[in-house]
Design a protein around this motif. Sequence first.
Motif, short mmCIF file in Angstrom:
data_model
loop_
_atom_site.label_atom_id
_atom_site.label_comp_id
_atom_site.label_asym_id
_atom_site.label_seq_id
_atom_site.Cartn_x
_atom_site.Cartn_y
_atom_site.Cartn_z
N GLU A 1 21.20 -13.73 20.81
CA GLU A 1 21.00 -14.30 21.51
C GLU A 1 20.27 -13.17 22.49
OE1 GLU A 1 20.03 -17.30 25.09
OE2 GLU A 1 22.08 -16.65 23.93
N ASP B 1 13.75 -17.31 25.44
CA ASP B 1 15.57 -17.46 24.93
C ASP B 1 15.30 -16.86 23.35
OD1 ASP B 1 16.69 -17.62 27.01
OD2 ASP B 1 17.03 -19.58 26.54
N LYS C 1 14.91 -18.64 16.76
CA LYS C 1 14.66 -20.32 17.40
C LYS C 1 13.80 -19.40 18.54
CE LYS C 1 18.78 -22.82 15.71
NZ LYS C 1 18.86 -24.07 15.75
N GLU D 1 13.18 -21.06 22.30
CA GLU D 1 12.98 -21.56 23.39
C GLU D 1 12.37 -21.10 24.13
OE1 GLU D 1 16.95 -23.17 23.46
OE2 GLU D 1 16.72 -23.37 21.07
N ASP D 2 11.47 -21.74 25.27
CA ASP D 2 11.04 -21.43 26.85
C ASP D 2 10.82 -23.22 26.94
OD1 ASP D 2 7.68 -22.70 27.06
OD2 ASP D 2 8.54 -21.47 24.34
N TYR E 1 8.57 -26.99 14.88
CA TYR E 1 8.68 -27.20 16.54
C TYR E 1 8.56 -28.59 17.29
CZ TYR E 1 6.12 -27.94 21.01
OH TYR E 1 6.22 -27.71 22.50
N TYR F 1 9.11 -30.54 21.28
CA TYR F 1 9.31 -30.37 22.22
C TYR F 1 11.07 -31.16 23.23
CZ TYR F 1 8.63 -30.17 26.92
OH TYR F 1 8.82 -30.12 28.98
N LEU G 1 12.17 -28.32 26.76
CA LEU G 1 12.28 -26.68 26.42
C LEU G 1 10.74 -27.17 24.58
CD1 LEU G 1 15.67 -26.01 26.36
CD2 LEU G 1 14.35 -25.05 27.60
N ASN G 2 10.09 -26.43 24.72
CA ASN G 2 9.67 -26.02 23.55
C ASN G 2 10.18 -25.28 22.61
OD1 ASN G 2 6.29 -26.46 23.66
ND2 ASN G 2 6.74 -25.01 25.40
N ARG G 3 10.60 -25.55 21.81
CA ARG G 3 11.75 -25.19 20.71
C ARG G 3 10.84 -24.54 18.78
NH1 ARG G 3 16.29 -29.05 21.89
NH2 ARG G 3 17.50 -28.01 23.12
N ARG H 1 11.60 -22.67 15.36
CA ARG H 1 12.20 -22.37 14.80
C ARG H 1 11.04 -22.04 13.18
NH1 ARG H 1 14.29 -26.70 12.30
NH2 ARG H 1 12.77 -25.96 10.02
#
Length: 153
Positions: A12, A71, A84, A86-87, A128, A130, A134-136, A138
Amino acid sequence: MSNDWQFPIDREIKLYNRMDELQRLNEGLEEIGAEVGWTARAVLDLSLACEELVVNIVNYGFPSGGEHHIDVLIQASPSSVEVKIEDGGVPFNPLQTADASTLLELEDRPIGGLGIFFVKRLMDDIHYEYAGGLNRFRMRKQFGYTHQNDDQA
């Protein structure tokens, strides 16, 4: 059952929503690439894709400002990678935007859109969602080769 054989590196990288963090991101990707034996081209392609997404988050994800985390979770092997990102910024699915036209002359193209176009071209699988605030995002890539020591047991 463990996936350790498939992804020997599980790392990470925590970034802040600042442009100067791109250097740490790229250094982390280069380090992982060196550990698993990726080609320089594979590292460059992955860095370009990650950088594009992180730049978009920094520029547009937090319009009210402030310090926030991004992240970047990386699972890597000699022949593949899953990243991945994420924010907790503004929900935004970059995959819903239309691809930029590459048929127009450079001066006739609207600003923006080429970055996600490149991400789609460089990666094999992108997704993608949400969820949980978090927006995720990958993305996955198979490099199409195996590490030179894989045949030695």
